[in-house]
Design a protein around this motif. Structure first.
Motif, short mmCIF file in Angstrom:
data_model
loop_
_atom_site.label_atom_id
_atom_site.label_comp_id
_atom_site.label_asym_id
_atom_site.label_seq_id
_atom_site.Cartn_x
_atom_site.Cartn_y
_atom_site.Cartn_z
N ARG A 176 34.90 50.25 49.10
CA ARG A 176 35.94 48.92 48.69
C ARG A 176 37.18 49.44 49.04
O ARG A 176 37.60 50.69 48.79
CB ARG A 176 35.67 48.34 47.54
CG ARG A 176 34.41 47.42 47.15
CD ARG A 176 34.26 46.32 48.14
NE ARG A 176 33.02 45.49 47.49
CZ ARG A 176 32.53 44.60 48.39
NH1 ARG A 176 33.05 44.34 49.25
NH2 ARG A 176 31.50 43.99 47.56
N THR A 177 38.06 48.66 49.11
CA THR A 177 39.64 48.77 49.14
C THR A 177 39.99 47.95 47.80
O THR A 177 39.25 47.03 47.45
CB THR A 177 40.15 48.63 50.45
OG1 THR A 177 40.21 47.00 50.56
CG2 THR A 177 39.89 49.12 51.56
N PRO A 178 41.18 48.16 47.46
CA PRO A 178 41.55 47.27 46.08
C PRO A 178 41.52 45.88 46.36
O PRO A 178 41.30 45.11 45.48
CB PRO A 178 43.11 47.89 45.78
CG PRO A 178 42.99 49.33 46.13
CD PRO A 178 42.02 49.34 47.53
N GLY A 179 41.80 45.48 47.69
CA GLY A 179 42.00 43.93 47.84
C GLY A 179 40.77 43.33 47.92
O GLY A 179 40.66 42.23 48.20
N THR A 180 39.47 44.09 48.17
CA THR A 180 38.20 43.49 48.41
C THR A 180 37.29 43.75 47.18
O THR A 180 35.93 43.52 47.53
CB THR A 180 37.49 44.28 49.77
OG1 THR A 180 37.28 45.46 49.52
CG2 THR A 180 38.26 43.97 50.76
N LEU A 181 37.85 44.07 46.03
CA LEU A 181 37.01 44.29 44.98
C LEU A 181 36.37 43.12 44.44
O LEU A 181 37.09 42.19 44.22
CB LEU A 181 37.57 45.01 44.02
CG LEU A 181 37.99 46.65 44.03
CD1 LEU A 181 39.01 47.14 43.11
CD2 LEU A 181 36.87 47.44 44.32
N THR A 182 35.19 43.04 44.04
CA THR A 182 34.43 41.83 43.52
C THR A 182 34.15 42.10 41.93
O THR A 182 33.71 41.21 41.38
CB THR A 182 33.12 41.70 44.19
OG1 THR A 182 32.01 42.65 43.94
CG2 THR A 182 33.37 41.53 45.60
#
Length: 621
Positions: free
Chosen positions: A373-379
């Motif tokens: 992931r990248t920080p903006g796509t973390l779930t």
């Protein structure tokens, strides 16, 4: 020299005390040659790192862990010393005893002792011998086995039933298992069994207030839901035992005379002692427990032997769980109820923990266990891997993402309301809102390896505090604002707060007109406000915790931030402990190099207790 080594000590989270100890020992050795000063200082730091990782001693084999530690200390400190030169000097210092040296052998009275090819502090060696002797007496003691079915230990798995049976048939029992394997449920059944056998009073304890409170709550809940309680069960349910910290139980009184109020000449007035989170017990504390506990009172140690050991020297639980001599008194719990294997999120967390435990972090970085992931796509669901490539901005972005995902900003809004307390008790009408705030802040945490450094808990907490201030209307820059989680960093017996306890800052109306910022902690099941000014020297923010401080926690999700540098403190046990705090979501953030190296680096965990215990048992056979 000391300035360079001081940098290394601080990077390894040893603080300045390691450097001070090295300086004192060098100053005390009047026969020390100039060329031996730096090697002795490095040796002392290596011993302190080994102790921080749970070892009581450091093997002096020039091809073993000492060489590795010497090289890592030199690398982290940025020195250009020759590892071969240092090892040669250490061999000379620890070889033939010298007159007036700080290093002795065997039973010599010196600060550092060489025994069985290993380096000890004098006190660690002495404690190891004493503890082995006392544990051996308990291992050879047996009592008749009761009929477990008659003790009401139903609704347990076969492995849990065996743990209860062991606890009721001997003077020493170890119950070890991974996260969520029902260790505290087993503790509740052991309490019921002991009570039915007429053994009491039963003392419950843990190393931290947080773990003690959880043990109390689980026990009360288990007793309350018994379908067909016996008269003994009803008595217990009406007045369940309350767990305490070990320091409170033993009557800790600082360093005035005897350190504890209970000891061999003033034993604990108990019939049995159950200790939860026993992996955190060090040599000093184990000696105090065995000193104060009557020989006739069973001792039950419960914990996860694969977790990080105590911060100070000693790994009692791991030594007992892995000791062939003690095998007959060890119960192992394998099935996890916290991470539901039927839930793909929990299954992923279990797989990541298993991969780390095997030293195979490649399974995380190659995405067979984790999702990149990248920080903006973390779930924050399952296991996610964020490669930083050494960029600190990425680490900060992950911390920020967890803060937003788990409603840190919303907690600040909820805490904007004024909570009314009457005689220290929350107004009944506002109790649900305060409980909701408490639960909101207790769902997730950022975990770090160190307190210091740019990726440490202090820096991350400072960053998130600035983010909180941006959203608040406050005068000046207060250290804490409503809606922020906080943690106690030292025991406060006067107020009943203990190292590791976590709370929340709120606006409180205590009937004095207006409101004040207060730190609310859970005490004996109630949410109680405390004046921040009274706690200031032992209160800090807790958006981020070190992995050590997180032990005993159960969270929905964690974000584990690794340092950019490959430090000797990053070990398989530390990574395993961090991952297993979570039920359904783990984010690991760092460089592939640091993660893989950390998973391959086992805690040193060198101890002479196993051999000493085997010898002590044999001598009594």
């Amino acid at each position: 020299m000391f300035r360079r080594l001081g940098v290394g000590a601080r990077k390894c989270d040893l603080g300045d005390e390691g450097l001070y100890l090295a300086e004192e020992l060098i100053s005390a050795d009047s026969w020390l040659a100039a060329s031996e000063r730096e090697p002795l200082a490095i040796l002392v730091l290596a011993l302190m790192i080994a102790q921080r990782q749970g070892s009581t001693r450091l093997p002096l084999d020039p091809r073993g862990p000492l060489r590795t530690l010497v090289g890592e200390i030199a690398r982290v400190a940025g020195t250009d010393v020759s590892v071969n030169h240092v090892m040669k000097a250490i061999a000379s210092l620890t070889g033939t005893p010298r007159f007036n040296s700080v290093i002795g052998t065997g039973d010599a009275r010196a600060p550092l002792i060489v025994d069985q090819g290993c380096l000890y502090t004098e006190r660690s060696r002495w404690l190891e011998q004493r503890i082995a002797s006392r544990l051996a007496l308990r291992l050879v003691s047996r009592t008749a086995a009761p009929a477990i079915a008659e003790l009401g230990a139903h609704a347990l798995s076969p492995e849990q039933l065996r743990a209860v049976e062991l606890a009721l048939t001997g003077s020493l029992t170890v119950v070890t298992g991974g996260p969520g394997t029902g260790k505290t449920v087993v503790a509740a059944s052991i309490v019921r069994g002991l009570a039915r056998l007429g053994i009491g009073p039963i003392a419950l304890a843990a190393q931290t207030g947080k773990a003690a409170n959880r043990l109390t709550e689980v026990l009360a809940a288990e007793l309350a839901r018994i379908a067909q309680p016996s008269e003994t069960d009803r008595v217990l349910a009406a007045s369940p035992p309350v767990a305490q910290t070990l320091h409170r139980l033993l009557g800790y009184r600082g360093h005035r005379g005897s350190k504890f109020g209970h000891h061999a000449h003033s034993p604990l007035p108990v019939g049995a002692l159950i200790v939860d989170e026993a992996s955190m017990i060090d040599l000093e504390l184990m000696d105090a427990i065995l000193d104060a506990l009557p020989a006739s009172a069973p001792l039950i140690l419960i914990g996860d032997a694969n977790q990080l050991p105590a911060i100070d020297a000693g790994q009692i639980l791991a030594d007992l769980a892995g000791n062939g001599v003690a095998a007959s008194r060890v119960a192992r719990l394998e099935h996890s109820y916290r991470m539901d294997a039927a839930d793909p999120r929990g299954r992923a967390v279990l797989a990541a923990a298993a991969a780390i435990h095997e030293g195979n972090a490649q399974r995380i970085t190659d995405r067979s266990v984790a999702t990149a992931r990248t920080p903006g796509t973390l779930t924050f669901s399952g296991v996610e891997w964020v490669e930083t490539s050494g960029a600190h901005d990425t680490t900060i972005a992950v911390a920020d993402a967890l803060w937003h995902h788990f409603e840190g900003p919303r907690a600040l809004v909820v805490a904007h309301d004024v909570f009314r307390f009457v005689d220290g008790v929350i107004d009944r009408r506002q109790e649900p809102a305060l409980e909701a705030l408490w639960q909101m802040l207790g769902r997730a945490r950022i975990l770090t390896v160190t307190r210091g450094l740019a990726t440490g808990s202090q820096a991350i907490n400072a960053y998130l505090h600035d983010r909180a201030l941006e959203r608040m209307t406050v005068t000046g820059r207060p250290e804490f604002v409503p809606g922020e989680p906080v943690m106690i960093t030292a025991n406060d017996y006067q107020r009943g707060l203990f190292n590791g306890d976590q709370g929340v800052i709120v606006r409180a109306d205590e009937g004095l007109g207006g409101h004040r910022f207060r730190a609310v902690f859970r005490s004996r099941g109630k949410l109680v406000p405390f004046a921040i000014e009274a706690l200031r020297d032992r209160l800090e923010l807790a958006w981020a915790l070190t992995v050590h401080k997180s032990q005993g926690s159960e969270l929905d999700a964690v974000a584990m931030l690794l340092p950019q540098e490959n430090l000797p403190l990053i070990t398989r046990e530390l990574l395993y402990t961090g991952i297993t705090r979570a039920r359904t979501g783990v984010v690991i953030c760092g460089t592939r190099q640091v993660l893989v190296a950390g998973a391959q680096r086992c805690d040193l965990r060198y101890s002479g207790l196993r051999d000493r215990l085997a010898a002590a048992v044999q001598s009594r056979a």
